[in-house]
Design a protein around this motif. Structure first.
Motif, PDB file in Angstrom:
ATOM      1  N   LEU A   1       0.814  -1.213   0.000  1.00  0.00           N
ATOM      2  CA  LEU A   1       0.000   0.000   0.000  1.00  0.00           C
ATOM      3  C   LEU A   1       0.846   1.261   0.000  1.00  0.00           C
ATOM      4  O   LEU A   1       0.486   2.254  -0.648  1.00  0.00           O
ATOM      5  CB  LEU A   1      -0.955  -0.025   1.193  1.00  0.00           C
ATOM      6  N   THR A   2       1.977   1.247   0.699  1.00  0.00           N
ATOM      7  CA  THR A   2       2.849   2.429   0.626  1.00  0.00           C
ATOM      8  C   THR A   2       3.468   2.551  -0.758  1.00  0.00           C
ATOM      9  O   THR A   2       3.643   3.662  -1.275  1.00  0.00           O
ATOM     10  CB  THR A   2       3.958   2.362   1.686  1.00  0.00           C
ATOM     11  N   SER A   3       3.786   1.419  -1.391  1.00  0.00           N
ATOM     12  CA  SER A   3       4.313   1.484  -2.761  1.00  0.00           C
ATOM     13  C   SER A   3       3.222   1.949  -3.722  1.00  0.00           C
ATOM     14  O   SER A   3       3.499   2.686  -4.681  1.00  0.00           O
ATOM     15  CB  SER A   3       4.851   0.115  -3.201  1.00  0.00           C
ATOM     16  N   GLY A   4       1.969   1.534  -3.465  1.00  0.00           N
ATOM     17  CA  GLY A   4       0.865   1.997  -4.299  1.00  0.00           C
ATOM     18  C   GLY A   4       0.665   3.494  -4.218  1.00  0.00           C
ATOM     19  O   GLY A   4       0.414   4.170  -5.227  1.00  0.00           O
ATOM     20  N   ILE A   5       0.780   4.035  -3.008  1.00  0.00           N
ATOM     21  CA  ILE A   5       0.662   5.485  -2.827  1.00  0.00           C
ATOM     22  C   ILE A   5       1.813   6.199  -3.532  1.00  0.00           C
ATOM     23  O   ILE A   5       1.610   7.176  -4.269  1.00  0.00           O
ATOM     24  CB  ILE A   5       0.657   5.839  -1.324  1.00  0.00           C
ATOM     25  N   ALA A   6       3.026   5.698  -3.313  1.00  0.00           N
ATOM     26  CA  ALA A   6       4.209   6.352  -3.880  1.00  0.00           C
ATOM     27  C   ALA A   6       4.180   6.349  -5.407  1.00  0.00           C
ATOM     28  O   ALA A   6       4.404   7.384  -6.054  1.00  0.00           O
ATOM     29  CB  ALA A   6       5.471   5.655  -3.373  1.00  0.00           C
ATOM     30  N   VAL A   7       3.896   5.182  -6.003  1.00  0.00           N
ATOM     31  CA  VAL A   7       3.949   5.091  -7.454  1.00  0.00           C
ATOM     32  C   VAL A   7       2.866   5.943  -8.097  1.00  0.00           C
ATOM     33  O   VAL A   7       3.083   6.560  -9.158  1.00  0.00           O
ATOM     34  CB  VAL A   7       3.846   3.616  -7.910  1.00  0.00           C
ATOM     35  N   SER A   8       1.696   6.026  -7.483  1.00  0.00           N
ATOM     36  CA  SER A   8       0.616   6.835  -8.047  1.00  0.00           C
ATOM     37  C   SER A   8       0.933   8.329  -7.947  1.00  0.00           C
ATOM     38  O   SER A   8       0.581   9.109  -8.841  1.00  0.00           O
ATOM     39  CB  SER A   8      -0.706   6.524  -7.334  1.00  0.00           C
ATOM     40  N   LEU A   9       1.587   8.725  -6.871  1.00  0.00           N
ATOM     41  CA  LEU A   9       1.998  10.128  -6.740  1.00  0.00           C
ATOM     42  C   LEU A   9       3.074  10.470  -7.770  1.00  0.00           C
ATOM     43  O   LEU A   9       3.061  11.567  -8.352  1.00  0.00           O
ATOM     44  CB  LEU A   9       2.511  10.401  -5.323  1.00  0.00           C
ATOM     45  N   PHE A  10       4.008   9.540  -7.993  1.00  0.00           N
ATOM     46  CA  PHE A  10       5.016   9.754  -9.035  1.00  0.00           C
ATOM     47  C   PHE A  10       4.343   9.933 -10.397  1.00  0.00           C
ATOM     48  O   PHE A  10       4.704  10.829 -11.174  1.00  0.00           O
ATOM     49  CB  PHE A  10       5.987   8.572  -9.086  1.00  0.00           C
ATOM     50  N   LYS A  11       3.387   9.080 -10.693  1.00  0.00           N
ATOM     51  CA  LYS A  11       2.662   9.186 -11.965  1.00  0.00           C
ATOM     52  C   LYS A  11       1.975  10.544 -12.069  1.00  0.00           C
ATOM     53  O   LYS A  11       2.004  11.202 -13.123  1.00  0.00           O
ATOM     54  CB  LYS A  11       1.615   8.075 -12.066  1.00  0.00           C
ATOM     55  N   PHE A  12       1.342  10.947 -10.991  1.00  0.00           N
ATOM     56  CA  PHE A  12       0.585  12.200 -10.969  1.00  0.00           C
ATOM     57  C   PHE A  12       1.482  13.393 -11.282  1.00  0.00           C
ATOM     58  O   PHE A  12       1.100  14.299 -12.036  1.00  0.00           O
ATOM     59  CB  PHE A  12      -0.066  12.366  -9.597  1.00  0.00           C
ATOM     60  N   TYR A  13       2.686  13.409 -10.714  1.00  0.00           N
ATOM     61  CA  TYR A  13       3.571  14.567 -10.865  1.00  0.00           C
ATOM     62  C   TYR A  13       4.454  14.507 -12.111  1.00  0.00           C
ATOM     63  O   TYR A  13       4.760  15.537 -12.710  1.00  0.00           O
ATOM     64  CB  TYR A  13       4.424  14.737  -9.609  1.00  0.00           C
ATOM     65  N   PHE A  14       4.851  13.309 -12.523  1.00  0.00           N
ATOM     66  CA  PHE A  14       5.716  13.210 -13.701  1.00  0.00           C
ATOM     67  C   PHE A  14       4.945  13.419 -15.004  1.00  0.00           C
ATOM     68  O   PHE A  14       5.524  13.843 -16.002  1.00  0.00           O
ATOM     69  CB  PHE A  14       6.426  11.854 -13.733  1.00  0.00           C
ATOM     70  N   GLU A  15       3.675  13.054 -15.032  1.00  0.00           N
ATOM     71  CA  GLU A  15       2.797  13.276 -16.185  1.00  0.00           C
ATOM     72  C   GLU A  15       3.371  12.684 -17.467  1.00  0.00           C
ATOM     73  O   GLU A  15       3.283  13.274 -18.546  1.00  0.00           O
ATOM     74  CB  GLU A  15       2.543  14.770 -16.377  1.00  0.00           C
ATOM     75  N   SER A  16       3.969  11.503 -17.346  1.00  0.00           N
ATOM     76  CA  SER A  16       4.591  10.869 -18.503  1.00  0.00           C
ATOM     77  C   SER A  16       3.589   9.956 -19.206  1.00  0.00           C
ATOM     78  O   SER A  16       3.054   9.026 -18.586  1.00  0.00           O
ATOM     79  CB  SER A  16       5.809  10.049 -18.064  1.00  0.00           C
ATOM     80  N   PRO A  17       3.298  10.176 -20.484  1.00  0.00           N
ATOM     81  CA  PRO A  17       2.286   9.368 -21.193  1.00  0.00           C
ATOM     82  C   PRO A  17       2.759   7.939 -21.434  1.00  0.00           C
ATOM     83  O   PRO A  17       3.959   7.657 -21.481  1.00  0.00           O
ATOM     84  CB  PRO A  17       2.098  10.110 -22.509  1.00  0.00           C
ATOM     85  N   ARG A  18       1.792   7.057 -21.608  1.00  0.00           N
ATOM     86  CA  ARG A  18       2.082   5.674 -21.964  1.00  0.00           C
ATOM     87  C   ARG A  18       2.279   5.572 -23.479  1.00  0.00           C
ATOM     88  O   ARG A  18       2.003   6.525 -24.212  1.00  0.00           O
ATOM     89  CB  ARG A  18       0.914   4.770 -21.557  1.00  0.00           C
ATOM     90  N   PRO A  19       2.756   4.402 -23.930  1.00  0.00           N
ATOM     91  CA  PRO A  19       2.843   4.186 -25.381  1.00  0.00           C
ATOM     92  C   PRO A  19       1.477   4.375 -26.035  1.00  0.00           C
ATOM     93  O   PRO A  19       0.447   3.990 -25.461  1.00  0.00           O
ATOM     94  CB  PRO A  19       3.311   2.733 -25.498  1.00  0.00           C
ATOM     95  N   PHE A  20       1.459   4.977 -27.194  1.00  0.00           N
ATOM     96  CA  PHE A  20       0.208   5.231 -27.910  1.00  0.00           C
ATOM     97  C   PHE A  20       0.109   4.322 -29.131  1.00  0.00           C
ATOM     98  O   PHE A  20       1.116   4.099 -29.810  1.00  0.00           O
ATOM     99  CB  PHE A  20       0.137   6.700 -28.337  1.00  0.00           C
ATOM    100  N   PRO A  21      -1.084   3.780 -29.391  1.00  0.00           N
ATOM    101  CA  PRO A  21      -2.343   3.930 -28.663  1.00  0.00           C
ATOM    102  C   PRO A  21      -2.415   3.019 -27.451  1.00  0.00           C
ATOM    103  O   PRO A  21      -1.714   2.010 -27.377  1.00  0.00           O
ATOM    104  CB  PRO A  21      -3.375   3.508 -29.708  1.00  0.00           C
ATOM    105  N   TYR A  22      -3.280   3.375 -26.486  1.00  0.00           N
ATOM    106  CA  TYR A  22      -3.448   2.552 -25.296  1.00  0.00           C
ATOM    107  C   TYR A  22      -4.029   1.193 -25.663  1.00  0.00           C
ATOM    108  O   TYR A  22      -4.985   1.115 -26.427  1.00  0.00           O
ATOM    109  CB  TYR A  22      -4.416   3.215 -24.313  1.00  0.00           C
ATOM    110  N   PRO A  23      -3.491   0.105 -25.123  1.00  0.00           N
ATOM    111  CA  PRO A  23      -4.115  -1.212 -25.318  1.00  0.00           C
ATOM    112  C   PRO A  23      -5.419  -1.283 -24.514  1.00  0.00           C
ATOM    113  O   PRO A  23      -5.388  -1.382 -23.287  1.00  0.00           O
ATOM    114  CB  PRO A  23      -3.068  -2.194 -24.767  1.00  0.00           C
TER     115      PRO A  23
END
Length: 336
Positions: A72-94
């Motif tokens: 759960l702490t890793s889930g919080i951390a990784v989601s916050l990283f995603k939120f702030y880094f704003e790095s897109p996934r490969p396009f198009p999304y599967p």
């Protein structure tokens, strides 16, 4: 902006590594795809909820709490990283894998390193450690093979996961007393600590805004899911000792016997099935049913409601399930 363009045009965030993994598709594509799909579900929230539930009810409550802290702490951390880094996934999304949050870092890889690494550390069986290492090893390649993450996403997720795992193990070994059998905290300050836990785990909701993009919203949703479950586990750890009889503060499974018809064989399977029935009923009523109802309502994307849902299921797993089992034949199926 210049740094972002350089990053997106580098090998770390290029389609080249992803496409190279499909070079053997004519001969081994089917096998690679099956392994990748298995890894996808082995790193999902539903699987980890089931895993923690199984470890808690059938194996060792203390290990389940350690897994919960790491996951759960890793889930919080990784989601916050995603939120702030704003790095897109490969396009198009599967579309088949419903990945709507940002890509950096990879949550599956991050969580796999923490959870399976912690399990491998705590369970000293060679075959299990080999399986854990294989899952951790295959996870980054599976995410790239399915084209849901770039090389940079999985590499950063792996590195962060290793760092997170080391921190969790250091904290557990220092503060959670590995040799202590009792998994719960007994304190007169349980109300104050419980309220503090809710305040801390609910704090990320302050990042919510009506102007968030879809990717921001789903990344923040991941934070609230993990923090809600963490808050629920924390409340359960604090309140269960206050509501439980002392003889039910720890438990395990009866010894398994292969001798069909023997008393030990009967006791094991009755215990297994009764615990499974209670666990399944509680999760169905407090997790599955609310999820179905919420998805059909106008509040399906409400982050606070999502936090409450996971808070409730976390508390129910830790506190309500063993309390119900205590009421079944005077706790016969919860005794060691």
């Amino acid at each position: 902006m210049k740094e972002l363009i350089l990053a997106e045009t580098s090998l770390w965030f290029s389609q080249i590594p992803l496409e190279s993994l499909h070079g053997l598709d004519p001969s081994l594509g089917g096998i690679f795809y099956v392994i990748s799909v298995i890894c996808h579900y082995l790193g999902g929230s539903s699987f980890f909820l089931g895993l923690i539930s199984f470890v808690y009810i059938y194996y060792r409550p203390k290990l389940a709490f350690e897994l919960s802290l790491g996951l759960l702490t890793s889930g919080i951390a990784v989601s916050l990283f995603k939120f702030y880094f704003e790095s897109p996934r490969p396009f198009p999304y599967p579309e088949a894998f419903d990945e709507k949050a940002f890509g950096l870092p990879s949550g599956h890889v991050y969580s796999a390193v923490v959870v399976w690494g912690l399990l491998a550390y705590r369970i000293p069986k060679l075959w299990f450690r080999i399986v854990s290492i294989l899952i951790i090893t295959f996870m980054p390649f599976s995410r790239m093979y399915l084209k849901v993450h770039y090389l940079g996403d999985v590499s950063f997720g792996f590195a962060l996961g290793v760092f997170h795992l080391i921190i969790v193990l250091l904290l557990l070994n220092k503060f959670y007393e590995p040799k202590k059998n009792e998994p719960f905290f007994q304190t007169n300050q349980y109300r104050t600590l419980g309220l503090l836990g809710i305040v801390v785990t609910l704090f990320p909701i302050t990042l919510d805004s009506p102007f968030l993009s879809e990717e921001h919203h789903h990344s923040l949703s991941g934070v609230l899911m993990a923090s809600g479950a963490l808050g629920g586990f924390w409340l359960g750890v604090l309140f269960y000792p206050r509501l439980s009889k002392k003889e039910f503060l720890n438990w395990s499974m009866p010894k398994f016997s292969f001798q069909f018809g023997s008393d030990s064989f009967s006791i094991f399977w009755k215990t297994f099935l009764v615990r499974l029935l209670i666990l399944g009923t509680v999760i169905f009523l407090l997790y599955v049913v609310p999820g179905i109802l919420i998805k059909k309502s106008i509040w399906k994307d409400d982050l606070f409601l999502r936090y409450i849902r996971y808070l409730v299921v976390g508390f129910a797993l830790v506190c309500i399930v063993p309390l119900v089992l205590q009421k079944v034949q005077k706790g016969k199926f919860l005794q060691n």
